[in-house]
Design an enzyme around this catalytic site. Structure first.
Site, PDB file in Angstrom:
ATOM      1  N   GLU A  44       0.905  -1.171   0.062  1.00  0.00           N
ATOM      2  CA  GLU A  44       0.008   0.004  -0.036  1.00  0.00           C
ATOM      3  C   GLU A  44       0.618   1.248   0.096  1.00  0.00           C
ATOM      4  OE1 GLU A  44      -3.146   2.289   2.964  1.00  0.00           O
ATOM      5  OE2 GLU A  44      -2.574   0.119   3.485  1.00  0.00           O
ATOM      6  N   ASP A 122      -1.795  -1.566   5.254  1.00  0.00           N
ATOM      7  CA  ASP A 122      -1.917  -1.523   6.805  1.00  0.00           C
ATOM      8  C   ASP A 122      -2.847  -1.889   7.465  1.00  0.00           C
ATOM      9  OD1 ASP A 122       0.226   0.301   6.326  1.00  0.00           O
ATOM     10  OD2 ASP A 122      -0.912   2.011   5.936  1.00  0.00           O
ATOM     11  N   ASP A 124      -4.995  -0.190   9.177  1.00  0.00           N
ATOM     12  CA  ASP A 124      -6.135   0.750   9.330  1.00  0.00           C
ATOM     13  C   ASP A 124      -7.299   0.587   8.391  1.00  0.00           C
ATOM     14  OD1 ASP A 124      -5.024   1.627   6.992  1.00  0.00           O
ATOM     15  OD2 ASP A 124      -4.261   3.466   7.696  1.00  0.00           O
ATOM     16  N   ASP A 126      -8.382   2.350   5.896  1.00  0.00           N
ATOM     17  CA  ASP A 126      -7.940   2.320   4.374  1.00  0.00           C
ATOM     18  C   ASP A 126      -7.508   1.120   3.928  1.00  0.00           C
ATOM     19  OD1 ASP A 126      -9.264   4.614   3.916  1.00  0.00           O
ATOM     20  OD2 ASP A 126      -7.219   5.897   4.271  1.00  0.00           O
TER      21      ASP A 126
END
Length: 182
Positions: A44, A122, A124, A126
Site C-alpha cells: 500500500e 496497513d 487501518d 483504508d
C-alpha cells in the site's frame, strides 16, 4: 469508442513480445529463476514498499507498490477498469495472458511469475479497504489464483511496545493489547 480503447489496451497486454521489458517500473523483482519459489508483495504505497524492499530477500521476494485504493471492479465499467494503470500493472507483473472475451486472466501455473502473492496493507480502515479491493480483483479476474493457494494476506501488527533497548512486542488488535496490559 471507449470500449474499443479498453479492448485495445487489454490486447496490448497480451501482445507484448518481451514481457520482462514491459514490467511496471515500480516493481522491484525477485532474482530467482525458479518462479514458483518467488513471492510478490503488493504494498500500500511507496512508503510501505520502502520498508518491505529494505527487509526482503532479493532472491525470492518481489515488491510492487500501488497508489492507494485501486478501482472497484464491480462499480465501474470494463472500459474504466481496463484503462486503469494499476490494474494493467498488476496483470503485467503476474505474467498471465488476458482473455478479451471473458475479461479474465488465463490461469497457467507455468506462466505465473510468483508462487505466492501477498497483499501487504496497513491495519487501518483504508488498508482494509485496499485489501478487500485486491481480493475482489483477484477473485474476479482469476479465481484460480485464490483456489490454488497463490493469494495470501499479511496481518500487520496494530501496536508495537518497546520493552528494553532492542526488544519489541507486536500486538495485532485492541483485545490483545488489553490482555497485555493485564
Amino acid at each position: 469508442e471507449a470500449a474499443k480503447k479498453a479492448r485495445d489496451n487489454a490486447r496490448g497486454i497480451k501482445k507484448e513480445k518481451n514481457k520482462l521489458a514491459n514490467l511496471p517500473s515500480k516493481l522491484v523483482d525477485a532474482n530467482s529463476k525458479n518462479r514458483e519459489e518467488c513471492e510478490l508483495f503488493i504494498a500500500e504505497g511507496d512508503s510501505a514498499a520502502g520498508g518491505l524492499i529494505a527487509a526482503r530477500d532479493p532472491d525470492t521476494m518481489a515488491v510492487f507498490p500501488i497508489r492507494g485504493k485501486i478501482i472497484n471492479l464491480y462499480k465501474n465499467s470494463d472500459e474504466k477498469v481496463f484503462a486503469n494503470q494499476e490494474v494493467i500493472n498488476i496483470i503485467k507483473a503476474l505474467g498471465l495472458d488476458f482473455d478479451n472475451k471473458t475479461k479474465t486472466l488465463i490461469y497457467d501455473r507455468k506462466k505465473l511469475r510468483y508462487g505466492k502473492i501477498f497483499t501487504a496493507c496497513d491495519a487501518d480502515p483504508d488498508g482494509m479497504a485496499i485489501k478487500n479491493l485486491l481480493l475482489t480483483y483477484f477473485w474476479s479476474l482469476c479465481p484460480e489464483l485464490i483456489t490454488n493457494g497463490h493469494v495470501w494476506i499479511t496481518v500487520p501488527p496494530l501496536y508495537r511496545i518497546t520493552k528494553g533497548k532492542d526488544t519489541y512486542i507486536y500486538i495485532k488488535d485492541n483485545d490483545e493489547l488489553e490482555q497485555y496490559k493485564k
